[in-house]
Design an enzyme around this catalytic site. Structure first.
Site, PDB file in Angstrom:
ATOM      1  N   THR A  32       0.905  -1.154   0.000  1.00 40.02           N
ATOM      2  CA  THR A  32       0.000   0.000   0.000  1.00 40.02           C
ATOM      3  C   THR A  32       0.930   1.186   0.000  1.00 40.02           C
ATOM      4  OG1 THR A  32      -1.940  -0.908   1.148  1.00 40.02           O
ATOM      5  CG2 THR A  32      -1.389   1.337   1.679  1.00 40.02           C
ATOM      6  N   ARG A  64     -14.011  -7.425  -1.733  1.00 40.01           N
ATOM      7  CA  ARG A  64     -13.341  -7.160  -0.451  1.00 40.01           C
ATOM      8  C   ARG A  64     -12.755  -5.735  -0.403  1.00 40.01           C
ATOM      9  NH1 ARG A  64      -7.909  -5.621   1.268  1.00 40.01           N
ATOM     10  NH2 ARG A  64      -7.566  -6.492   3.328  1.00 40.01           N
ATOM     11  N   GLY A 106     -10.362  -3.217   2.060  1.00 42.99           N
ATOM     12  CA  GLY A 106      -9.435  -3.258   3.194  1.00 42.99           C
ATOM     13  C   GLY A 106      -9.559  -2.030   4.075  1.00 42.99           C
ATOM     14  N   ASP A 107      -8.504  -1.777   4.835  1.00 40.32           N
ATOM     15  CA  ASP A 107      -8.519  -0.665   5.786  1.00 40.32           C
ATOM     16  C   ASP A 107      -8.171   0.679   5.136  1.00 40.32           C
ATOM     17  OD1 ASP A 107      -5.924  -1.819   5.358  1.00 40.32           O
ATOM     18  OD2 ASP A 107      -5.176  -0.455   6.899  1.00 40.32           O
ATOM     19  N   THR A 138      -0.340   0.494   6.743  1.00 40.41           N
ATOM     20  CA  THR A 138      -0.186  -0.560   5.747  1.00 40.41           C
ATOM     21  C   THR A 138      -0.091  -1.887   6.476  1.00 40.41           C
ATOM     22  OG1 THR A 138       1.260  -1.549   4.084  1.00 40.41           O
ATOM     23  CG2 THR A 138       2.326  -0.073   5.674  1.00 40.41           C
ATOM     24  N   GLY A 139      -0.766  -2.879   5.976  1.00 38.51           N
ATOM     25  CA  GLY A 139      -0.712  -4.180   6.648  1.00 38.51           C
ATOM     26  C   GLY A 139      -1.951  -4.982   6.360  1.00 38.51           C
ATOM     27  N   GLY A 155      -5.255  -5.676   6.337  1.00 36.52           N
ATOM     28  CA  GLY A 155      -6.327  -4.715   6.548  1.00 36.52           C
ATOM     29  C   GLY A 155      -7.434  -5.145   7.488  1.00 36.52           C
TER      30      GLY A 155
END
Ligand code: ASP
Length: 344
Positions: free
Chosen positions: A209, A237, A239-240, A260-261, A263
């Site tokens: 990200t 889907r 994500g965060d 970042t990671g 999510g």
């Protein structure tokens, strides 16, 4: 002699009183990331490593120049993210990962620390620079988050031209999709198996990200995040990255964060807002708050990833719990720093 002394005295006083001298004291700073994950030195050729570092440097310095020229933190964040979105190295824009069905679905968000205005887009397929559309949502719509076709309709109304989805194709990401599908298809029988198999994929399939956080000369914070999400994601889907409070947060009263990671964890633990809440209500420094959330809260439960954080004094912290995170920072009192691996 007397004249000389007077001249010296005058120029010292002038230097102290000049607006330039005063403005030189005002902090301004920017930090960026290009994703966290299993990023180890052994995976790079020296040329590749050099190229990644050069792109990170270009992005942070592009944002920094905006701040140095008196520009707003929102503009600095947008400019830095555009550089990363336009590069195939990072999982955003040109380098976006593939969905299970072989296309690209992009998420992004941006937040203004002055008044907590925010804009986000999710699951768009035809927007070259998703962060620009997130910004238009914030500035030109009455909503905070738009998704899919509706977001693209709004983009057209705002004068953005739509691009073909294959603009985001890269061979490297396609190979990752094929490898991920091979692992996932063995576990397709039930959705629970599928979910477990997806969780078991190595970090590199789940992560990447780009993001930026900045403080401008007027003391305003901003944060932005843009991503292609996770390799082989399905069913729309999200994500965060486009979720305000999870992947992006900014408030002048506390701090600005881009994450970042993995999510799903960042959404459930409201990571970006939690860090700023600790700063605001518990008087934690950004270093303490970031370390607590990344290492004490997320790590034990398997929430891999990292964040970049900046506060209104221009302090920056870039914690992560993976083996690496593409990152860079620069401020009016700190030369450009670029790093990829853990111990640097
Ligand atoms: N957080 C992003 C997502 O879950 C991916 C990443 O940052 O690595 O979509």
């Amino acid at each position: 002699m007397k004249k000389l002394l007077l001249t010296a005295l005058f120029s010292t006083t002038a230097a102290i009183l000049s607006p330039y001298a005063l403005s030189a004291e005002v902090p301004f700073a920017i930090a960026i990331h290009g994703g966290a994950g299993t990023i180890e030195k052994s995976r790079f050729t020296p040329e590749q490593e050099k190229a990644y570092r050069a792109k990170l440097k270009e992005a942070v310095e592009t944002g920094y120049r905006v701040l140095e020229g008196g520009g707003e933190s929102l503009d600095a964040v947008t400019a830095a993210i555009n550089v990363l979105e336009n590069s195939p190295y990072f999982n955003a824009g040109r380098g976006a990962v593939y969905t299970y069905d072989g296309s690209h679905e992009l998420d992004a968000s941006i937040m203004d620390g002055r008044d907590r205005q925010a804009g986000a887009i999710a699951g768009v397929k035809h927007i070259e620079n998703p962060i620009n559309l997130a910004r238009l949502v914030m500035e030109e719509s009455v909503h905070v988050m738009l998704s899919g076709q509706g977001a693209e309709e709004f983009a057209k109304q705002q004068g953005l031209s739509l691009v073909e989805n294959n603009l985001f194709d890269t061979e490297k990401r396609y190979k990752s999709l094929l490898k991920a599908k091979e692992k996932l298809d063995k576990a397709k029988a039930t959705s629970k198996d599928y979910q477990a198999a997806h969780n078991a994929l190595p970090d590199n399939y789940k992560m990447g990200t780009v993001g930026a956080v900045a403080l401008d000369k007027n003391g305003n914070l901003a944060a932005g995040t843009s991503t292609g999400g996770m390799t082989a994601k399905r069913f729309g889907r999200i994500g965060d990255a486009p979720v305000i409070g999870a992947g992006t947060f900014a408030d002048n009263a506390s701090c600005a964060v881009s994450a970042t990671g993995h999510g799903e964890y960042f959404i459930r633990y409201n990571v970006a807002a939690d860090i700023c809440a600790r700063v605001q209500y518990q008087d934690k420094t950004i270093v303490q708050a970031g370390n607590e959330v990344i290492n004490d809260v997320l790590k034990p439960i398997g929430g891999t990833g990292g964040v970049i954080i900046i506060d209104s004094k221009g302090n920056m912290s870039l914690p992560f719990n993976t083996s690496g995170m593409y990152r860079a920072s620069k401020s009016n009192s700190q030369a450009t720093k670029v790093a990829i691996f853990k111990d640097e």
